[in-house]
Design a protein around this motif. Structure first.
Motif, PDB file in Angstrom:
ATOM      1  N   LYS A 155      55.136 -35.716  -1.584  1.00  0.00           N
ATOM      2  CA  LYS A 155      55.096 -35.889  -2.962  1.00  0.00           C
ATOM      3  C   LYS A 155      54.418 -34.474  -3.509  1.00  0.00           C
ATOM      4  CE  LYS A 155      54.690 -40.863  -3.543  1.00  0.00           C
ATOM      5  NZ  LYS A 155      53.847 -41.709  -4.090  1.00  0.00           N
TER       6      LYS A 155
ATOM      7  N   GLN B 214      52.928 -34.238  -6.537  1.00  0.00           N
ATOM      8  CA  GLN B 214      51.772 -34.176  -7.113  1.00  0.00           C
ATOM      9  C   GLN B 214      50.679 -34.025  -6.197  1.00  0.00           C
ATOM     10  OE1 GLN B 214      54.129 -36.635  -6.766  1.00  0.00           O
ATOM     11  NE2 GLN B 214      53.396 -38.809  -6.876  1.00  0.00           N
ATOM     12  N   ASN B 215      50.903 -34.346  -4.688  1.00  0.00           N
ATOM     13  CA  ASN B 215      50.121 -34.078  -3.681  1.00  0.00           C
ATOM     14  C   ASN B 215      49.969 -32.683  -3.385  1.00  0.00           C
ATOM     15  OD1 ASN B 215      49.775 -36.937  -3.505  1.00  0.00           O
ATOM     16  ND2 ASN B 215      50.843 -37.086  -1.541  1.00  0.00           N
TER      17      ASN B 215
ATOM     18  N   THR C 253      50.122 -30.174  -5.612  1.00  0.00           N
ATOM     19  CA  THR C 253      48.976 -29.772  -6.545  1.00  0.00           C
ATOM     20  C   THR C 253      47.675 -29.938  -6.148  1.00  0.00           C
ATOM     21  OG1 THR C 253      50.649 -29.955  -8.344  1.00  0.00           O
ATOM     22  CG2 THR C 253      48.393 -29.643  -9.063  1.00  0.00           C
TER      23      THR C 253
END
Length: 212
Positions: free
Chosen positions: A177, A179-180, A182
């Protein structure tokens, strides 16, 4: 009144296995790597819960857990380290942990998708490490109710400072993912491979990240 946001460090044991499997199945339900293995939404949660419960048997055997529990005793955040030099599981160990039952339970196609994706991920991670041993971060999750509170950042930062940094070894992980990505970059991990995994017509995104 109990404040659920009071957290206590914990080491997970077999007593926590059911609760940990429930949490992992909840968090990974829409994770691309797991939807690749279990594409059917209707059956995925039950199948994924079995896979996570089976995987935890292996984690307790070869890994080193870390966790925080809330004031009610529920798992708020958790993860496992595989120490540098941890050997790859043999077919006998896979059978011992119950992974070979997956084909009969969930179908040969799902079993092969799992085996092939894991083998590809592990080969790429080894290539990116270029022969170095590393701490491998596995099943790092935060309970959805506590995501965005800074709990995951605090827990993993402590682990990096207390476990990884003194050892002289790097840490590595895979995630599917963005967002992971980041999240881990803020803690010092860098992307070393961002190629999709699996057949071109049915691949899923993946990032291999290394710290140190």
């Amino acid at each position: 009144m109990t404040d659920d946001r009071t957290f206590t460090p914990a080491v997970l044991t077999a007593v926590d296995r059911d609760a940990a499997a429930d949490l992992l199945a909840e968090v990974f339900f829409d994770n691309p790597g797991h939807t690749f293995i279990y594409p059917d939404v209707a059956s995925r949660r039950e199948q994924l819960r079995w896979l996570m419960h089976t995987n935890l048997g292996a984690q307790f055997a070869v890994g080193r857990s870390f966790a925080e529990k809330d004031a009610r005793g529920d798992i708020a955040a958790m993860g496992f380290w595989h120490a540098p030099g941890t050997p790859k599981a043999t077919r006998e160990q896979l059978a011992q942990f119950g992974f070979l039952d997956m084909a009969a339970r969930h179908g040969q196609a799902a079993f092969m998708r799992m085996i092939q994706s894991v083998e590809e991920l592990e080969k790429r991670r080894a290539d990116r490490l270029d022969g170095r041993q590393s701490w491998y971060l596995n099943n790092m999750v935060v309970k959805p109710a506590y995501q965005g509170t800074g709990l995951g950042t605090r827990v993993l930062r402590q682990q990096l400072e207390q476990v990884v940094d003194p050892s002289g070894y790097p840490a590595s992980l895979t995630t599917q993912k963005p967002q992971n990505v980041t999240f881990y970059q803020r803690l010092g991990f860098r992307v070393t491979d961002d190629r999709p995994v699996g057949p071109a017509a049915n691949s899923f995104p993946n990032w291999i990240m290394i710290y140190g």
